[in-house]
Scaffold this active site. Sequence first.
Site, mmCIF file in Angstrom:
data_model
loop_
_atom_site.group_PDB
_atom_site.id
_atom_site.type_symbol
_atom_site.label_atom_id
_atom_site.label_comp_id
_atom_site.label_asym_id
_atom_site.label_seq_id
_atom_site.Cartn_x
_atom_site.Cartn_y
_atom_site.Cartn_z
ATOM 1 N NE ARG A 241 9.263 -3.559 -2.310
ATOM 2 C CZ ARG A 241 8.016 -3.074 -1.363
ATOM 3 N NH1 ARG A 241 7.294 -3.845 -1.913
ATOM 4 N NH2 ARG A 241 7.983 -1.641 -0.847
ATOM 5 C CE LYS A 268 10.829 -4.716 2.855
ATOM 6 N NZ LYS A 268 11.871 -2.985 2.677
ATOM 7 C CG HIS A 331 15.352 -0.613 -4.212
ATOM 8 N ND1 HIS A 331 14.319 0.307 -4.333
ATOM 9 C CD2 HIS A 331 14.464 -1.988 -4.593
ATOM 10 C CE1 HIS A 331 13.942 0.160 -3.204
ATOM 11 N NE2 HIS A 331 13.424 -1.278 -3.323
ATOM 12 N NE ARG A 334 10.143 0.751 -4.409
ATOM 13 C CZ ARG A 334 8.808 0.458 -4.011
ATOM 14 N NH1 ARG A 334 8.346 0.364 -5.014
ATOM 15 N NH2 ARG A 334 8.505 0.395 -2.590
ATOM 16 C CG HIS A 358 5.989 3.030 0.901
ATOM 17 N ND1 HIS A 358 6.907 3.542 0.219
ATOM 18 C CD2 HIS A 358 7.162 1.527 0.626
ATOM 19 C CE1 HIS A 358 8.127 4.068 0.124
ATOM 20 N NE2 HIS A 358 8.289 2.504 0.031
ATOM 21 C CE1 TYR A 368 -12.066 6.289 5.983
ATOM 22 C CE2 TYR A 368 -9.966 6.556 5.011
ATOM 23 C CZ TYR A 368 -10.847 6.898 5.125
ATOM 24 O OH TYR A 368 -11.759 8.438 4.765
#
Length: 409
Positions: A241, A268, A331, A334, A358, A368
Amino acid sequence: MALSDMKCRNARPDLKLQKLSDGDGLQLWVPPTGARLWRLAYRFGGKQKLLALGTYPAVSLAAAREARDAARKLLAAGIDPSEDRKQRKVLQYGFGDSFRAIAEEYTAKLKREGRAEATITKIEWLLSFAYPTLGTRSIREIDAPAVLRVLREVEVRGRYESARRLRSTIGSVFRYAVATARAQNDPTYALQGALTRPTVTPRAAITEPKAFGALLRAIDAFDGQPSTRSALQLMALLFPRPGELRAAEWSEFDFDKAIWTIPSGRMKMRRPHQVPLSKQAVEVLRGLHAITGRGALLFPGIRTAKRPISDNTLNAALRRLGYGKDEATAHGFRATASSLLNECGKWHPDAIERQLAHVENNDVRRAYARGEHWSQRVDMMQWWADYLDKLMAQNGKTIERRSKPLSKV
């Protein structure tokens, strides 16, 4: 007729609100929703008033009668039971019940939790729209129409997204007030669907390989600040970002292990994130270190080295290269990486998502996947850097990035 426990237990909702009286103003309200609410009706100062005493069966009939008797003693002494309760809560928590007092306490709590400064600033800015109308009012007296009037004032300016975020922020304040026993509900729930839905415009990004190669060549030929050129190159190579890159510090980079560790405070989702560094990324970073390596920041501002470049610097550089805001954004790198990495079919989608930082919504799956795909991400980031070199190639020759290698970092 006085109530009994059996009558309270057997009270069933109807189409209209039912009020079952126990005498001396004590009532059990049974609304159509099925809840059973204790209410005390009384008069004070010539006005009819109502005091909430809790819900049945959490508050038993005997407990409700005790609360009624205590309230009647206050009335006999010339004290309003409602005001007495407010004063007791002020003494208990050490603050008032105005909307502004509770909102400021809520933001102070977020600061203690380590929320990002930018997040706190945005919340305080949003709340500033509500303070003129709601700030001095008791939070118990604020209903959904009152909140909607504040939101409409923002909407009429065409700031639809700000109005929606303000509704959410006001709701957070109310839920905090409920948790600290200074409000009974959050009126913003009733406003779902009442605001104008803003048109979502995705950030512009180039996702066609040939066109992206042209952008990479334009960045390499950028004749502005060398550090800005390096920032654009790193955006392409690492696709973080923009804010994560702008505020990056040299202490976060381990060149021996080829890892960039972004602390949770700048992420974020408030979780630390590691980025594998390709050989090309290390080369760009070494060249940048020769320019800004004496300070803490990779990209210090022009006015002061203690603050990073502004969030508009990279977008302004893209405009200078001839790319409009509807063609390319900082941005957007991305989206470019996500699209091309997924389209090539070489990498597991989860590895790509992890590299984009994410976060998985499912708590079990997130736990996991915490350390999963690291080796694949290392391979993927090197493949991505090599792929960008191929896209930059002109007439079969790969353009070398303009950077000054440094012998030691």
